[in-house]
Write a protein that holds these residues in place. Structure first.
Motif, PDB file in Angstrom:
ATOM      1  N   LEU A  20       0.835  -1.185   0.000  1.00 36.79           N
ATOM      2  CA  LEU A  20       0.000   0.000   0.000  1.00 36.79           C
ATOM      3  C   LEU A  20       0.877   1.244   0.000  1.00 36.79           C
ATOM      4  CD1 LEU A  20      -2.701  -0.964   2.663  1.00 36.79           C
ATOM      5  CD2 LEU A  20      -2.613  -1.525   0.227  1.00 36.79           C
ATOM      6  N   SER A  21       0.374   2.282  -0.635  1.00 37.40           N
ATOM      7  CA  SER A  21       1.059   3.572  -0.661  1.00 37.40           C
ATOM      8  C   SER A  21       0.135   4.645  -0.114  1.00 37.40           C
ATOM      9  CB  SER A  21       1.467   3.949  -2.089  1.00 37.40           C
ATOM     10  OG  SER A  21       2.348   3.007  -2.640  1.00 37.40           O
ATOM     11  N   CYS A  22       0.728   5.613   0.541  1.00 42.85           N
ATOM     12  CA  CYS A  22      -0.018   6.758   1.050  1.00 42.85           C
ATOM     13  C   CYS A  22       0.739   8.006   0.615  1.00 42.85           C
ATOM     14  CB  CYS A  22      -0.141   6.694   2.563  1.00 42.85           C
ATOM     15  SG  CYS A  22      -0.929   8.147   3.292  1.00 42.85           S
ATOM     16  N   ALA A  23       0.212   8.689  -0.379  1.00 43.55           N
ATOM     17  CA  ALA A  23       0.846   9.899  -0.901  1.00 43.55           C
ATOM     18  C   ALA A  23       0.222  11.113  -0.229  1.00 43.55           C
ATOM     19  CB  ALA A  23       0.671   9.969  -2.410  1.00 43.55           C
ATOM     20  N   ALA A  24       1.068  11.945   0.362  1.00 43.77           N
ATOM     21  CA  ALA A  24       0.591  13.086   1.139  1.00 43.77           C
ATOM     22  C   ALA A  24       0.937  14.400   0.449  1.00 43.77           C
ATOM     23  CB  ALA A  24       1.212  13.058   2.529  1.00 43.77           C
ATOM     24  N   SER A  25       0.060  15.375   0.631  1.00 45.51           N
ATOM     25  CA  SER A  25       0.322  16.715   0.118  1.00 45.51           C
ATOM     26  C   SER A  25      -0.476  17.719   0.923  1.00 45.51           C
ATOM     27  CB  SER A  25      -0.045  16.817  -1.372  1.00 45.51           C
ATOM     28  OG  SER A  25      -1.424  16.554  -1.566  1.00 45.51           O
ATOM     29  N   GLY A  26      -0.048  18.982   0.876  1.00 46.68           N
ATOM     30  CA  GLY A  26      -0.794  20.040   1.532  1.00 46.68           C
ATOM     31  C   GLY A  26      -0.415  20.310   2.966  1.00 46.68           C
ATOM     32  N   PHE A  27       0.589  19.608   3.481  1.00 43.92           N
ATOM     33  CA  PHE A  27       1.078  19.882   4.827  1.00 43.92           C
ATOM     34  C   PHE A  27       2.555  19.509   4.881  1.00 43.92           C
ATOM     35  CE2 PHE A  27       1.233  15.476   6.382  1.00 43.92           C
ATOM     36  CZ  PHE A  27       0.339  14.828   5.554  1.00 43.92           C
ATOM     37  N   THR A  28       3.217  19.900   5.967  1.00 42.81           N
ATOM     38  CA  THR A  28       4.652  19.650   6.100  1.00 42.81           C
ATOM     39  C   THR A  28       4.875  18.202   6.508  1.00 42.81           C
ATOM     40  OG1 THR A  28       4.944  21.959   6.782  1.00 42.81           O
ATOM     41  CG2 THR A  28       6.800  20.456   7.129  1.00 42.81           C
ATOM     42  N   PHE A  29       5.109  17.379   5.532  1.00 37.27           N
ATOM     43  CA  PHE A  29       5.168  15.922   5.721  1.00 37.27           C
ATOM     44  C   PHE A  29       6.156  15.534   6.809  1.00 37.27           C
ATOM     45  CE2 PHE A  29       4.398  11.682   4.315  1.00 37.27           C
ATOM     46  CZ  PHE A  29       5.600  11.002   4.401  1.00 37.27           C
ATOM     47  N   ASP A  30       7.311  16.197   6.843  1.00 38.44           N
ATOM     48  CA  ASP A  30       8.372  15.819   7.786  1.00 38.44           C
ATOM     49  C   ASP A  30       7.975  16.036   9.248  1.00 38.44           C
ATOM     50  OD1 ASP A  30      11.249  16.885   5.748  1.00 38.44           O
ATOM     51  OD2 ASP A  30       9.816  15.238   5.552  1.00 38.44           O
ATOM     52  N   ASP A  31       6.934  16.824   9.486  1.00 42.74           N
ATOM     53  CA  ASP A  31       6.506  17.117  10.859  1.00 42.74           C
ATOM     54  C   ASP A  31       5.418  16.178  11.364  1.00 42.74           C
ATOM     55  OD1 ASP A  31       6.774  20.761  10.571  1.00 42.74           O
ATOM     56  OD2 ASP A  31       8.268  19.211  11.026  1.00 42.74           O
ATOM     57  N   TYR A  32       5.034  15.220  10.533  1.00 41.61           N
ATOM     58  CA  TYR A  32       3.886  14.386  10.871  1.00 41.61           C
ATOM     59  C   TYR A  32       4.262  12.918  10.981  1.00 41.61           C
ATOM     60  CZ  TYR A  32       0.508  18.132  10.396  1.00 41.61           C
ATOM     61  OH  TYR A  32      -0.210  19.269  10.593  1.00 41.61           O
TER      62      TYR A  32
END
Length: 125
Positions: A20-32
């Motif tokens: 499974l893949s989870c592609a993230a956008s719209g927030f600071t990924f490194d902080d989550y």
């Protein structure tokens, strides 16, 4: 706009694998922290795995040794490699993001800030 796009689900025989893949956008990924949850029909949503912002990983007992979570920060994507799948792994899988202040427990779904739409995993026995 915050988006978490889960993909990679499908139908597989018991003993098989999926990633499974989870592609993230719209927030600071490194902080989550990014967590994977699943929900089977008639059951509560349960935590499957999580990777914290510093790379620590966590797993539910039911998937330890079979599932592996990883992150590609350059692509803002988290993966869940699922091996030796069992019929009881059948569920809709969701990814979610937990930002500061971080949850005291990675498996508490109510503590996560953002959710993806889910991807169906069906394991036939």
């Amino acid at each position: 706009e915050v988006q978490l796009q889960a993909s990679g689900g499908g139908l597989v025989q018991a003993g098989g694998s999926l990633r499974l893949s989870c592609a993230a956008s719209g927030f600071t990924f490194d902080d989550y922290a990014i967590g994977w949850f699943r929900q089977a029909p008639g059951k509560e949503r349960e935590g499957v795995s999580c990777i914290s912002k510093d790379g620590s990983t966590y797993y539910a007992d039911s998937v330890k040794g079979r599932f592996t979570i990883s992150s590609d920060n350059a692509k803002n994507t988290v993966y869940l490699q699922m091996n030796s799948l069992k019929a009881e792994d059948t569920a809709v899988y969701f990814c979610a993001a937990d930002g500061p202040p971080y949850s005291s427990s990675w498996s508490k779904y109510g503590e996560y800030d953002y959710w993806g739409q889910g991807t169906q995993v069906t394991v036939s026995s």
